[in-house]
Design an enzyme around this catalytic site. Structure first.
Site, short mmCIF file in Angstrom:
data_model
loop_
_atom_site.label_atom_id
_atom_site.label_comp_id
_atom_site.label_asym_id
_atom_site.label_seq_id
_atom_site.Cartn_x
_atom_site.Cartn_y
_atom_site.Cartn_z
N HIS B 58 0.83 -1.21 0.00
CA HIS B 58 0.00 0.00 0.00
C HIS B 58 0.87 1.26 0.00
O HIS B 58 1.32 1.71 1.04
CB HIS B 58 -0.88 -0.03 1.26
CG HIS B 58 -1.97 0.98 1.25
ND1 HIS B 58 -3.17 0.77 1.88
CD2 HIS B 58 -2.07 2.21 0.71
CE1 HIS B 58 -3.96 1.82 1.71
NE2 HIS B 58 -3.30 2.72 1.01
N ASP B 150 -8.83 2.92 -3.15
CA ASP B 150 -8.25 3.43 -1.90
C ASP B 150 -8.24 4.95 -1.82
O ASP B 150 -7.90 5.64 -2.77
CB ASP B 150 -6.83 2.93 -1.72
CG ASP B 150 -6.27 3.39 -0.38
OD1 ASP B 150 -6.75 2.88 0.64
OD2 ASP B 150 -5.40 4.27 -0.37
N ASP B 303 1.12 2.61 3.68
CA ASP B 303 0.20 3.67 3.22
C ASP B 303 1.00 4.97 3.01
O ASP B 303 0.52 6.07 3.33
CB ASP B 303 -0.96 3.89 4.20
CG ASP B 303 -2.09 4.73 3.59
OD1 ASP B 303 -2.00 5.08 2.39
OD2 ASP B 303 -3.04 5.04 4.32
N HIS B 307 2.79 14.35 0.61
CA HIS B 307 2.12 15.61 0.29
C HIS B 307 3.16 16.72 0.32
O HIS B 307 3.98 16.77 1.25
CB HIS B 307 1.02 15.93 1.30
CG HIS B 307 -0.16 15.02 1.20
ND1 HIS B 307 -1.05 15.06 0.14
CD2 HIS B 307 -0.60 14.02 2.00
CE1 HIS B 307 -1.98 14.14 0.31
NE2 HIS B 307 -1.73 13.48 1.42
#
Lengths: 304, 434
Positions: B58, B150, B303, B307
């Protein structure tokens, strides 16, 4: 006094008393022909408002001007990196201009706290999201003390939308710090999780608390909450948790009714209650100026 | 490529059950011997662990679409530095990975970068809109084994049931972002005592658990394969544990931040700690650790969600969710779960940790050639790490283009020394190989 005023929970009882006592001194300024004292001459206060709030901004503006500070009003609409200038860039601009204090109102909780990391100026929280509105809490304490002579041991009932209210958080904490016994009253949908750890009692039934209440504090209930299914209708809310003449009459002798404004007449409070002799709602507004003068003075000028 | 022998390390290979000190000889891209022999260049890695290269089920590599935050090259470089040899990038790119073209693009860019293998996850529905099925078959033809929207849940039970049914064509896996959206409108952090003090809208645990329960029931009835991503609550662990007893074909993953950090991190409104699902409470952290220890949760997956800094340097309410994870996952696991450094009894043994980071995720997604075994003839996808080396996470030194690591400033124990992809160094002596 702390460096910033972000959260009423950061203040000790002694610090709150100092703010209220100082405010009592400043209250007289409003009665003079020249409503100005020179204590913050040469200091610059910026009102940075990301949320419309005419009354709070004017109150802060008057407070700063009565202290002879220079006042900048900065109304900002967007504050993200995708629309308009980010809060951080605005903060760095104000920092570069050398303002001494920033009064910030923001729709998002925590914005004032973030600001303290980006500027050297003193930061006063004029309301952030659902989080805190410390000067509101302080002016309410001031008003209650003026009327009832003391805060310790007062029985305070805070009624309404506790979950979504920054005022509720500041008022409950402020009264609790000063030794009052606070009960919050609301439908269970409008109680935040963990409320039992706020140092207050919780009751779902307003009629069970009215006869044991010295300060009845009503919160604004937004109609929008009805559309979000927190309660079925404003009519039902008014019947179950609103205060009308009947409920007002059940308060003990000498009890007062408070509201932070703006009121939704007919929802949390009926018009005759809002205008009743024991309603101190307009005094809260008046006292707001003295309390904000006190906060600005203690943050900026206190030890100068 | 000439032969290399890694000498003197503890070889931990859950696929074969091996856990012993041995030399590992690599030649021609494959393991040629595990034992006492040696050939070619000898690299003394005494004190280190040789394990199968890590596999991350992920990650968000942000390309195409948000190359300011991460690219496939930078994200896979971060992966290699973190000891990974295979990662599964999610489909929420722009354009969405909902057709073969984007899958091909991701595979090509990753191949050109050469840091790490990628196994793209395809979207379940077109544009992640939750309405019409994406063309799963065109993506399956390129080797896609798992489909997920997701970031967004497949909110319709009907669409979810169809997807699970249709995916049986390839015995493929549906991974549903477990969040009942009507319970999380405007939600900002874990719902609890702290959210109400901080004045942030609560994100109830039930939002996750209701969706997981629904999906488990659907998958069970169909005999279809379900993967539950980023398990964050004690209740979810419990639901999956019970489903496994019932024989539901479910696998699950947990992220390092969900077994180490709690909602207390949110207190200063630093949006680095904003993540979906949100950081929960210590009871949830303990339950996730328990789930990893007893195998309820198969895999540790990061995950990894980069950003750009300006998006995290914002008011909590408008900052995006997500945290970096690739470069810290192994060290956080070793420090927090294995606790090799202080000899305390950890939640996981070292072989269990390697299984959760490599063997189990590879198997759960049918990824051949990764996750071990480390045995003659197997592709030499390996990580060599020093389990005792202490280092401090410096967000400015990460290979990722972004800086949003919740572990920045932390001292961790355990550092990747070398990563090998089919016998070639992708990381050598802790640095990206040229």
């Amino acid at each position: 006094m702390k460096e910033h005023l972000l959260d009423i929970g950061d203040l000790t009882a002694a610090e709150i008393t100092e703010i209220l006592d100082t405010a009592a001194g400043f209250a007289d300024v409003a009665l003079r022909p020249i409503k100005k004292v020179p204590v913050l001459r040469g200091r610059t206060v910026c009102n940075l408002f990301y949320e419309d709030s005419t009354r709070t901004r004017i109150s802060f503006e008057l407070a700063a001007k009565r202290l002879s500070a220079d006042v900048l009003n900065f109304s900002a609409k967007g504050s993200s990196v995708t629309k308009g200038e980010s809060l951080k860039d605005t903060a760095l601009t104000l920092q570069a201009m050398g303002v001494d204090a920033i009064v910030i109102r923001h729709s998002m909780s925590g914005a004032p706290k973030l600001l303290t990391g980006w500027v050297d100026a003193r930061v006063l929280n004029a309301g952030d999201g659902w989080h805190q509105h410390p000067t509101q809490g302080l002016l309410d304490l001031f008003t209650a003390r003026e009327h009832l002579g003391h805060l310790d041991g007062l029985r305070v009932a805070v009624v309404g939308d506790i979950a979504h209210s920054r005022v509720a958080r500041s008022v409950v904490q402020g009264f609790a710090t000063m030794g009052a016994q606070v009960t919050v009253v609301a439908p269970p949908t409008l109680l935040p999780p963990g409320i039992e750890r706020w140092g207050c009692a919780v009751d779902l039934d307003i009629d069970a608390v009215l006869t044991k209440t010295d300060v009845l504090y009503l919160l604004r209930v937004q109609r929008e909450r009805m559309h979000q299914q927190f309660f079925p209708s404003t009519r039902e809310y008014a019947r179950l948790w609103g205060v009308d003449r009947d409920r007002l009459n059940r308060l003990p002798e000498g009890a007062i009714v408070m509201h932070p404004g703006p009121m939704n007449r007919g929802v949390e409070v009926t018009a005759d209650v809002a205008d009743a002799p024991n309603s101190v709602i307009t005094e809260q507004v008046t006292n707001g100026i003295a309390v904000r003068m006190s906060c600005l003075y203690l943050l900026l000028g206190g030890e100068a | 490529m000439s032969a290399i022998t890694l000498t003197g390390a503890r070889v931990v290979d859950p696929a074969t059950g091996r856990d012993e000190t041995a030399n590992v000889v690599v030649d021609g891209g494959v393991v040629t011997e595990v034992g006492q022999g040696s050939a070619g260049l000898r690299l003394d890695v005494d004190g280190c662990v040789v394990a199968p290269g890590l596999v991350d089920l992920h990650v968000h590599l942000r390309e195409p679409g948000s190359e300011d935050a991460e690219t496939i090259a930078s994200g896979t470089a971060a992966a290699a530095l973190g000891g990974f040899t295979a990662v599964c990038p999610m489909a929420n790119t722009a354009p969405v990975t909902d057709h073969a073209g984007v899958v091909e693009q991701v595979l090509r860019l990753a191949r050109e970068a050469g840091h790490c293998d990628t196994y793209p996850v395809g979207a379940v529905t077109r544009g992640l809109r939750g309405e019409e099925l994406a063309e799963l078959g065109t993506m399956a033809a390129l080797g896609v084994r798992c489909f997920s929207d997701d970031g967004l849940p497949v909110r319709s039970a009907r669409v979810m049931r169809r997807a699970l049914t249709y995916a049986r064509t390839w015995d493929a896996i549906i991974c549903n972002h477990a969040e009942e959206p009507t319970l999380t409108e405007d939600a900002e952090m874990n719902e609890g005592e702290l959210s109400s003090v901080l004045g942030l809208a609560g994100w109830p645990r039930e939002a996750e658990e209701v969706m997981v329960a629904r999906d488990l029931i659907l998958a069970h009835g169909l005999g279809a394969r379900l993967h539950v991503p980023h398990v964050s609550t004690a209740g979810t662990v419990d639901l999956i544990r019970r489903a496994k007893v019932l024989g539901t074909r479910v696998t699950a993953e947990a992220a390092p931040h969900h077994f180490t950090l709690t909602d207390a991190c949110v207190a200063d409104y630093d949006a680095v700690y904003k993540v979906n699902p949100p950081l929960r409470t210590m009871a949830d952290v303990d339950a996730v650790r328990g789930g990893l220890a007893d195998g309820t949760i198969d895999a540790i997956a990061t995950d990894h969600a980069p950003h750009a800094p300006e998006f995290k340097d914002q008011e909590w309410g408008q900052a995006p969710c997500g945290m970096l994870g690739l470069e810290t996952a192994l060290a956080v696991t070793l420090t927090e779960l294995v606790r090799a450094a202080d000899d305390a009894a950890g939640d996981l043994t070292l072989p269990q940790a390697v299984a959760a980071l490599s063997t189990n995720p590879a198997r759960s997604r049918d990824i051949a050639g990764h996750g071990g075994g480390i045995e003659p003839g197997a592709p030499a996808n390996l990580v060599v790490f020093d389990p005792a080396q202490r280092w401090t996470v410096d967000a400015t030194q990460l290979a990722s283009r972004s800086r949003n690591s919740p572990f920045a400033g932390r001292e961790l124990t355990g550092k990747v020394v070398h990563t090998l992809l089919r016998g070639r160094f992708t990381v050598r002596d802790g640095r990206l190989a040229g």
